[in-house]
Design a protein around this motif. Structure first.
Motif, short mmCIF file in Angstrom:
data_model
loop_
_atom_site.label_atom_id
_atom_site.label_comp_id
_atom_site.label_asym_id
_atom_site.label_seq_id
_atom_site.Cartn_x
_atom_site.Cartn_y
_atom_site.Cartn_z
N UNK A 101 0.85 -1.20 0.00
CA UNK A 101 0.00 0.00 0.00
C UNK A 101 0.88 1.25 0.00
N UNK A 102 0.63 2.13 -0.96
CA UNK A 102 1.45 3.35 -1.07
C UNK A 102 0.53 4.55 -1.28
N UNK A 103 1.01 5.72 -0.87
CA UNK A 103 0.17 6.92 -0.99
C UNK A 103 0.34 7.60 -2.34
N UNK A 104 -0.73 7.67 -3.13
CA UNK A 104 -0.67 8.37 -4.42
C UNK A 104 -0.46 9.87 -4.17
N UNK A 105 0.07 10.61 -5.13
CA UNK A 105 0.52 10.15 -6.42
C UNK A 105 1.98 9.68 -6.38
N UNK A 106 2.33 8.78 -7.33
CA UNK A 106 3.70 8.29 -7.37
C UNK A 106 4.69 9.41 -7.68
N UNK B 12 11.31 -14.88 -6.14
CA UNK B 12 10.27 -14.87 -7.18
C UNK B 12 9.05 -14.03 -6.77
N UNK B 13 9.00 -13.64 -5.49
CA UNK B 13 7.82 -12.88 -5.05
C UNK B 13 7.71 -11.55 -5.77
N UNK B 14 6.58 -11.34 -6.41
CA UNK B 14 6.39 -10.09 -7.14
C UNK B 14 5.94 -9.00 -6.17
N UNK B 15 6.16 -7.77 -6.58
CA UNK B 15 5.61 -6.64 -5.83
C UNK B 15 4.53 -6.00 -6.67
N UNK B 16 3.42 -5.72 -6.03
CA UNK B 16 2.41 -4.89 -6.70
C UNK B 16 2.19 -3.67 -5.81
N UNK B 17 2.61 -2.52 -6.29
CA UNK B 17 2.39 -1.31 -5.49
C UNK B 17 0.99 -0.80 -5.77
N UNK B 18 0.21 -0.70 -4.70
CA UNK B 18 -1.18 -0.25 -4.84
C UNK B 18 -1.23 1.20 -4.35
N UNK B 19 -1.42 2.11 -5.28
CA UNK B 19 -1.40 3.54 -4.94
C UNK B 19 -2.81 3.98 -4.54
N UNK B 20 -2.99 4.28 -3.30
CA UNK B 20 -4.32 4.71 -2.82
C UNK B 20 -4.35 6.22 -2.65
#
Ligand SMILES: NC(=O)c1ccc[n+]([C@@H]2O[C@H](COP(=O)([O-])OP(=O)(O)OC[C@H]3O[C@@H](n4cnc5c(N)ncnc54)[C@H](OP(=O)(O)O)[C@@H]3O)[C@@H](O)[C@H]2O)c1
Length: 352
Positions: free
Chosen positions: A186-191, A247-255
Protein backbone atom coordinates in the motif's frame (compact mmCIF):
# COMPACT_ATOMS: atom_id res chain seq x y z
CA UNK A 1 41.78 20.95 11.57
CA UNK A 2 40.76 20.06 15.11
CA UNK A 3 37.12 19.08 15.45
CA UNK A 4 35.08 18.19 18.55
CA UNK A 5 31.83 16.33 18.00
CA UNK A 6 29.38 16.19 20.90
CA UNK A 7 27.99 12.73 20.22
CA UNK A 8 29.37 10.99 17.15
CA UNK A 9 28.20 7.39 17.40
CA UNK A 10 24.60 7.11 16.15
CA UNK A 11 23.75 8.53 12.74
CA UNK A 12 24.47 12.11 11.70
CA UNK A 13 27.31 12.42 14.22
CA UNK A 14 28.73 9.07 13.19
CA UNK A 15 28.85 9.95 9.49
CA UNK A 16 30.23 13.38 10.32
CA UNK A 17 33.05 11.73 12.28
CA UNK A 18 33.76 9.23 9.49
CA UNK A 19 33.93 11.98 6.87
CA UNK A 20 36.11 14.25 9.03
CA UNK A 21 38.54 11.41 9.83
CA UNK A 22 38.65 10.64 6.09
CA UNK A 23 39.68 14.25 5.47
CA UNK A 24 42.61 13.80 7.82
CA UNK A 25 41.12 16.05 10.52
CA UNK A 26 41.91 15.42 14.19
CA UNK A 27 38.51 14.40 15.53
CA UNK A 28 37.53 14.14 19.19
CA UNK A 29 34.13 12.69 20.08
CA UNK A 30 32.42 13.16 23.43
CA UNK A 31 29.72 10.78 24.64
CA UNK A 32 28.93 8.34 27.45
CA UNK A 33 30.14 5.30 25.50
CA UNK A 34 26.76 3.61 25.92
CA UNK A 35 25.39 3.33 22.47
CA UNK A 36 27.64 2.09 19.82
CA UNK A 37 31.26 1.67 18.82
CA UNK A 38 33.43 4.71 18.27
CA UNK A 39 34.29 5.61 14.69
CA UNK A 40 37.76 4.30 13.84
CA UNK A 41 40.36 7.04 13.99
CA UNK A 42 38.60 9.39 16.43
CA UNK A 43 39.90 10.31 19.84
CA UNK A 44 36.98 9.35 22.10
CA UNK A 45 36.40 11.15 25.38
CA UNK A 46 33.73 9.96 27.80
CA UNK A 47 31.36 12.03 29.86
CA UNK A 48 27.80 13.17 30.34
CA UNK A 49 26.88 16.35 28.53
CA UNK A 50 24.35 17.27 31.21
CA UNK A 51 27.12 17.35 33.83
CA UNK A 52 28.98 20.65 34.09
CA UNK A 53 32.11 19.03 35.56
CA UNK A 54 32.33 16.60 32.64
CA UNK A 55 31.97 19.54 30.27
CA UNK A 56 34.68 21.49 32.08
CA UNK A 57 37.03 18.50 31.86
CA UNK A 58 36.23 18.32 28.16
CA UNK A 59 36.91 22.05 27.69
CA UNK A 60 40.38 21.50 29.14
CA UNK A 61 41.13 19.18 26.18
CA UNK A 62 40.54 22.07 23.73
CA UNK A 63 40.82 24.33 21.87
CA UNK A 64 39.19 23.16 18.65
CA UNK A 65 38.73 24.85 15.30
CA UNK A 66 35.11 23.78 15.50
CA UNK A 67 32.78 22.18 18.03
CA UNK A 68 29.69 20.48 16.61
CA UNK A 69 26.73 19.75 18.86
CA UNK A 70 24.99 17.10 16.79
CA UNK A 71 22.28 15.51 18.88
CA UNK A 72 21.52 18.17 21.49
CA UNK A 73 17.79 18.28 22.24
CA UNK A 74 17.46 19.73 25.75
CA UNK A 75 17.76 23.52 25.84
CA UNK A 76 19.42 23.77 29.26
CA UNK A 77 22.19 21.26 28.55
CA UNK A 78 22.71 22.50 24.99
CA UNK A 79 23.14 26.00 26.42
CA UNK A 80 25.49 24.70 29.11
CA UNK A 81 27.70 23.03 26.50
CA UNK A 82 27.80 26.21 24.42
CA UNK A 83 28.65 28.25 27.50
CA UNK A 84 31.45 25.95 28.71
CA UNK A 85 32.90 24.98 25.32
CA UNK A 86 32.15 28.12 23.32
CA UNK A 87 35.38 29.85 24.32
CA UNK A 88 37.37 26.80 23.18
CA UNK A 89 35.78 26.77 19.73
CA UNK A 90 36.82 28.77 16.69
CA UNK A 91 33.40 27.96 15.30
CA UNK A 92 30.38 26.56 17.13
CA UNK A 93 27.96 24.43 15.16
CA UNK A 94 24.49 23.28 16.16
CA UNK A 95 22.58 20.64 14.24
CA UNK A 96 18.96 21.76 14.50
CA UNK A 97 15.95 20.68 12.44
CA UNK A 98 13.22 21.91 10.11
CA UNK A 99 10.84 21.17 13.00
CA UNK A 100 11.86 24.45 14.67
CA UNK A 101 9.65 26.32 12.17
CA UNK A 102 6.27 27.20 13.63
CA UNK A 103 4.47 26.65 10.32
CA UNK A 104 6.18 23.48 9.09
CA UNK A 105 4.82 21.17 7.70
CA UNK A 106 1.62 23.16 7.11
CA UNK A 107 3.41 25.70 4.91
CA UNK A 108 6.63 26.04 2.92
CA UNK A 109 9.47 27.55 4.97
CA UNK A 110 12.76 29.29 4.40
CA UNK A 111 15.39 30.42 6.89
CA UNK A 112 13.47 33.62 7.69
CA UNK A 113 10.21 31.83 8.59
CA UNK A 114 8.98 32.23 12.18
CA UNK A 115 10.16 29.70 14.75
CA UNK A 116 8.34 28.05 17.61
CA UNK A 117 8.81 30.05 20.79
CA UNK A 118 11.58 28.13 22.54
CA UNK A 119 12.63 28.36 26.17
CA UNK A 120 16.46 28.35 26.38
CA UNK A 121 16.38 27.38 30.07
CA UNK A 122 14.07 24.42 29.71
CA UNK A 123 15.02 21.21 31.49
CA UNK A 124 13.38 18.25 29.81
CA UNK A 125 12.10 16.03 32.60
CA UNK A 126 10.80 13.26 30.36
CA UNK A 127 13.40 12.31 27.72
CA UNK A 128 11.05 10.07 25.73
CA UNK A 129 10.53 11.02 22.09
CA UNK A 130 7.64 13.42 21.64
CA UNK A 131 6.86 14.64 18.13
CA UNK A 132 4.92 17.67 19.42
CA UNK A 133 7.59 18.92 21.82
CA UNK A 134 10.55 18.15 19.56
CA UNK A 135 10.34 21.35 17.46
CA UNK A 136 9.82 23.77 20.37
CA UNK A 137 12.62 22.05 22.30
CA UNK A 138 15.06 22.37 19.41
CA UNK A 139 14.00 26.05 19.02
CA UNK A 140 14.87 26.45 22.72
CA UNK A 141 18.24 24.80 22.04
CA UNK A 142 18.94 27.25 19.21
CA UNK A 143 18.11 30.16 21.51
CA UNK A 144 20.34 28.71 24.23
CA UNK A 145 23.32 28.43 21.86
CA UNK A 146 22.77 31.99 20.64
CA UNK A 147 23.12 33.29 24.19
CA UNK A 148 26.75 32.10 24.38
CA UNK A 149 28.04 32.23 20.82
CA UNK A 150 28.15 35.36 18.69
CA UNK A 151 26.59 35.14 15.19
CA UNK A 152 29.95 35.51 13.40
CA UNK A 153 31.17 32.23 14.98
CA UNK A 154 27.86 30.38 14.90
CA UNK A 155 26.77 27.94 12.23
CA UNK A 156 23.36 26.26 12.41
CA UNK A 157 21.94 23.71 10.05
CA UNK A 158 18.26 22.83 9.95
CA UNK A 159 17.94 19.57 8.03
CA UNK A 160 14.66 18.22 6.77
CA UNK A 161 14.42 14.44 6.58
CA UNK A 162 17.82 12.74 6.69
CA UNK A 163 18.20 9.24 5.25
CA UNK A 164 21.08 6.84 4.67
CA UNK A 165 23.23 4.23 6.41
CA UNK A 166 22.90 4.13 10.25
CA UNK A 167 19.41 5.72 10.14
CA UNK A 168 17.84 4.91 13.50
CA UNK A 169 14.52 6.69 13.05
CA UNK A 170 13.45 3.74 10.91
CA UNK A 171 11.87 5.34 7.84
CA UNK A 172 13.89 4.08 4.90
CA UNK A 173 14.82 0.82 6.70
CA UNK A 174 11.10 0.13 7.09
CA UNK A 175 10.40 0.74 3.40
CA UNK A 176 13.34 -1.45 2.39
CA UNK A 177 12.23 -4.33 4.60
CA UNK A 178 8.68 -3.93 3.39
CA UNK A 179 9.77 -4.18 -0.23
CA UNK A 180 11.98 -7.16 0.63
CA UNK A 181 8.81 -8.97 1.81
CA UNK A 182 7.08 -8.48 -1.54
CA UNK A 183 3.35 -8.84 -2.20
CA UNK A 184 0.81 -6.05 -2.48
CA UNK A 185 2.25 -2.86 -1.04
CA UNK A 186 0.00 0.00 0.00
CA UNK A 187 1.45 3.35 -1.07
CA UNK A 188 0.17 6.92 -0.99
CA UNK A 189 -0.67 8.37 -4.42
CA UNK A 190 0.52 10.15 -6.42
CA UNK A 191 3.70 8.29 -7.37
CA UNK A 192 5.15 11.52 -8.70
CA UNK A 193 4.79 13.36 -5.36
CA UNK A 194 8.06 15.29 -4.97
CA UNK A 195 10.14 14.49 -1.86
CA UNK A 196 13.39 16.05 -0.72
CA UNK A 197 15.22 13.90 1.84
CA UNK A 198 18.93 14.58 2.15
CA UNK A 199 21.48 11.78 2.29
CA UNK A 200 23.32 11.82 5.61
CA UNK A 201 26.63 11.69 3.74
CA UNK A 202 25.71 14.81 1.75
CA UNK A 203 24.65 16.60 4.93
CA UNK A 204 27.95 15.67 6.63
CA UNK A 205 30.06 16.66 3.68
CA UNK A 206 28.26 20.01 3.33
CA UNK A 207 28.67 20.76 7.02
CA UNK A 208 32.38 19.95 7.02
CA UNK A 209 32.92 22.02 3.88
CA UNK A 210 31.23 24.98 5.61
CA UNK A 211 33.39 24.47 8.70
CA UNK A 212 36.49 24.25 6.51
CA UNK A 213 35.58 27.62 4.97
CA UNK A 214 34.86 29.17 8.39
CA UNK A 215 31.29 29.85 7.34
CA UNK A 216 28.62 31.09 9.72
CA UNK A 217 24.86 31.54 9.49
CA UNK A 218 21.77 29.38 9.21
CA UNK A 219 21.14 26.84 6.46
CA UNK A 220 18.13 24.66 5.77
CA UNK A 221 19.46 21.37 4.44
CA UNK A 222 17.32 19.37 2.04
CA UNK A 223 17.49 18.12 -1.50
CA UNK A 224 16.06 20.58 -4.02
CA UNK A 225 12.32 20.26 -4.64
CA UNK A 226 11.81 17.81 -7.48
CA UNK A 227 15.11 16.03 -6.82
CA UNK A 228 13.20 12.79 -6.10
CA UNK A 229 9.67 11.46 -5.97
CA UNK A 230 7.89 9.01 -3.71
CA UNK A 231 7.53 6.60 -6.62
CA UNK A 232 11.23 6.72 -7.44
CA UNK A 233 12.09 5.99 -3.83
CA UNK A 234 9.79 2.94 -3.80
CA UNK A 235 11.09 1.74 -7.17
CA UNK A 236 14.62 2.00 -5.82
CA UNK A 237 13.64 0.06 -2.68
CA UNK A 238 12.05 -2.65 -4.85
CA UNK A 239 15.13 -2.85 -7.08
CA UNK A 240 17.59 -2.93 -4.17
CA UNK A 241 15.79 -5.81 -2.45
CA UNK A 242 15.10 -7.93 -5.54
CA UNK A 243 17.70 -10.57 -4.60
CA UNK A 244 16.17 -11.39 -1.22
CA UNK A 245 12.62 -11.31 -2.54
CA UNK A 246 13.30 -14.04 -5.07
CA UNK A 247 10.27 -14.87 -7.18
CA UNK A 248 7.82 -12.88 -5.05
CA UNK A 249 6.39 -10.09 -7.14
CA UNK A 250 5.61 -6.64 -5.83
CA UNK A 251 2.41 -4.89 -6.70
CA UNK A 252 2.39 -1.31 -5.49
CA UNK A 253 -1.18 -0.25 -4.84
CA UNK A 254 -1.40 3.54 -4.94
CA UNK A 255 -4.32 4.71 -2.82
CA UNK A 256 -5.69 8.25 -2.73
CA UNK A 257 -4.36 10.27 0.20
CA UNK A 258 -7.83 11.50 1.26
CA UNK A 259 -9.03 7.91 1.48
CA UNK A 260 -5.97 6.90 3.53
CA UNK A 261 -6.71 9.77 5.90
CA UNK A 262 -10.36 8.65 6.15
CA UNK A 263 -9.13 5.18 7.10
CA UNK A 264 -7.20 6.69 9.98
CA UNK A 265 -3.76 5.85 8.56
CA UNK A 266 -1.17 7.63 10.70
CA UNK A 267 0.70 10.04 8.47
CA UNK A 268 4.50 10.22 8.63
CA UNK A 269 4.76 7.04 10.70
CA UNK A 270 2.38 4.26 9.64
CA UNK A 271 3.30 5.16 6.07
CA UNK A 272 6.77 6.57 6.60
CA UNK A 273 7.64 9.79 4.77
CA UNK A 274 4.04 10.49 3.71
CA UNK A 275 2.10 13.46 4.91
CA UNK A 276 -0.63 15.52 3.25
CA UNK A 277 0.34 18.92 4.66
CA UNK A 278 1.40 21.07 1.70
CA UNK A 279 4.64 22.35 3.23
CA UNK A 280 6.05 18.92 4.04
CA UNK A 281 8.35 18.69 1.03
CA UNK A 282 8.64 22.42 0.34
CA UNK A 283 11.60 23.28 2.51
CA UNK A 284 13.52 26.04 0.79
CA UNK A 285 17.17 24.97 0.75
CA UNK A 286 18.38 27.27 -2.01
CA UNK A 287 20.79 28.97 0.40
CA UNK A 288 22.50 25.63 1.10
CA UNK A 289 22.58 24.75 -2.61
CA UNK A 290 24.25 28.12 -3.34
CA UNK A 291 26.76 27.40 -0.55
CA UNK A 292 27.72 24.05 -2.07
CA UNK A 293 25.23 21.40 -0.89
CA UNK A 294 25.23 18.62 -3.48
CA UNK A 295 22.62 15.87 -3.22
CA UNK A 296 23.14 12.43 -4.70
CA UNK A 297 20.21 10.69 -6.41
CA UNK A 298 17.76 8.95 -4.06
CA UNK A 299 18.66 5.61 -5.69
CA UNK A 300 22.18 5.87 -4.25
CA UNK A 301 20.85 6.58 -0.76
CA UNK A 302 18.51 3.61 -1.00
CA UNK A 303 21.22 1.26 -2.29
CA UNK A 304 23.73 2.27 0.39
CA UNK A 305 21.14 1.90 3.14
CA UNK A 306 20.18 -1.57 1.91
CA UNK A 307 23.85 -2.57 1.57
CA UNK A 308 24.35 -1.56 5.18
CA UNK A 309 21.27 -3.45 6.42
CA UNK A 310 22.04 -6.51 4.29
CA UNK A 311 25.56 -6.64 5.71
CA UNK A 312 24.07 -6.93 9.20
CA UNK A 313 24.07 -3.22 9.97
CA UNK A 314 21.84 -2.44 12.89
CA UNK A 315 20.91 1.06 13.95
CA UNK A 316 21.14 2.23 17.50
CA UNK A 317 17.97 1.07 19.25
CA UNK A 318 15.57 4.00 19.42
CA UNK A 319 11.94 4.26 20.47
CA UNK A 320 11.04 6.01 17.19
CA UNK A 321 11.67 2.77 15.27
CA UNK A 322 8.55 1.20 16.76
CA UNK A 323 6.24 3.89 15.48
CA UNK A 324 7.05 3.28 11.80
CA UNK A 325 5.29 1.05 9.35
CA UNK A 326 2.10 -0.92 8.90
CA UNK A 327 0.97 -3.98 10.71
CA UNK A 328 0.85 -6.52 7.79
CA UNK A 329 -2.76 -7.58 8.50
CA UNK A 330 -3.97 -4.01 8.55
CA UNK A 331 -2.12 -3.29 5.33
CA UNK A 332 -3.75 -6.33 3.67
CA UNK A 333 -7.22 -5.25 4.82
CA UNK A 334 -6.67 -1.71 3.56
CA UNK A 335 -5.39 -2.92 0.18
CA UNK A 336 -8.50 -5.16 -0.19
CA UNK A 337 -10.77 -2.29 0.78
CA UNK A 338 -9.09 0.11 -1.63
CA UNK A 339 -9.28 -2.38 -4.48
CA UNK A 340 -12.99 -3.09 -3.81
CA UNK A 341 -13.64 0.62 -3.80
CA UNK A 342 -11.71 1.15 -7.05
CA UNK A 343 -13.52 -1.76 -8.72
CA UNK A 344 -16.88 -0.42 -7.57
CA UNK A 345 -15.97 3.03 -8.90
CA UNK A 346 -14.95 1.66 -12.31
CA UNK A 347 -18.11 -0.51 -12.37
CA UNK A 348 -20.24 2.56 -11.76
CA UNK A 349 -18.46 4.38 -14.55
CA UNK A 350 -19.15 1.41 -16.86
CA UNK A 351 -22.88 1.78 -16.22
CA UNK A 352 -23.00 5.40 -17.30
N1 LIG B 1 16.92 11.97 11.40
C1 LIG B 1 16.42 13.00 10.76
O1 LIG B 1 15.71 12.85 9.75
C2 LIG B 1 16.74 14.39 11.25
C3 LIG B 1 16.13 15.47 10.61
C4 LIG B 1 16.44 16.75 11.03
C5 LIG B 1 17.32 16.96 12.05
N2 LIG B 1 17.89 15.91 12.67
C6 LIG B 1 18.83 16.18 13.76
O2 LIG B 1 20.01 15.44 13.52
C7 LIG B 1 20.60 15.11 14.75
C8 LIG B 1 20.85 13.62 14.73
O3 LIG B 1 21.84 13.37 15.59
P1 LIG B 1 22.32 11.88 15.90
O4 LIG B 1 21.43 11.34 17.00
O5 LIG B 1 22.43 11.15 14.65
O6 LIG B 1 23.73 12.25 16.56
P2 LIG B 1 24.95 11.36 16.98
O7 LIG B 1 25.98 12.32 17.48
O8 LIG B 1 25.36 10.41 15.91
O9 LIG B 1 24.39 10.48 18.20
C9 LIG B 1 23.96 11.03 19.40
C10 LIG B 1 25.11 10.96 20.41
O10 LIG B 1 24.81 11.59 21.62
C11 LIG B 1 25.42 10.84 22.67
N3 LIG B 1 24.73 11.18 23.91
C12 LIG B 1 23.41 11.01 24.18
N4 LIG B 1 23.14 11.47 25.41
C13 LIG B 1 24.32 11.92 25.93
C14 LIG B 1 24.70 12.50 27.17
N5 LIG B 1 23.82 12.72 28.15
N6 LIG B 1 25.99 12.86 27.33
C15 LIG B 1 26.90 12.65 26.36
N7 LIG B 1 26.60 12.12 25.16
C16 LIG B 1 25.32 11.75 24.96
C17 LIG B 1 25.26 9.40 22.23
O11 LIG B 1 26.21 8.53 22.83
P3 LIG B 1 25.96 7.82 24.25
O12 LIG B 1 24.54 7.36 24.29
O13 LIG B 1 26.96 6.69 24.23
O14 LIG B 1 26.26 8.83 25.27
C18 LIG B 1 25.56 9.56 20.73
O15 LIG B 1 26.94 9.48 20.49
C19 LIG B 1 19.65 15.53 15.85
O16 LIG B 1 20.05 16.77 16.34
C20 LIG B 1 18.32 15.72 15.12
O17 LIG B 1 17.54 16.72 15.74
C21 LIG B 1 17.63 14.62 12.29
Amino acid sequence: MRLLILGGTWFVGRVLAEDAVGRGWAVTTFNRGRSGPDVAGVHPLRGDRTDVQDLERLAAAGPWDAVVDVGGAEPRSVGLAAQVLGAQAGRYVFVSTVSVYRDWPASPVDESSPLHPGNPDLVVEDPRWDAVRYGPHKAGCEAAVRRSVSPDRLLMVRPGVVLGPYEYVGRLPWWLRRMARGGRVLAPAPADRPIQPVDVRDLASFLLDLIGRSASGIFNVAAPTGHATYGRMLDACAAATRDVRGADEIEVVWAEPDWLVEQGVRQWTEIPLWRVQPGTWRLDATRAAAAGLRCRPIEKTVLATWAWLAAGGAPVRHERQDEHGFDPDRERRLVDLWECRSQAASGEKGLV
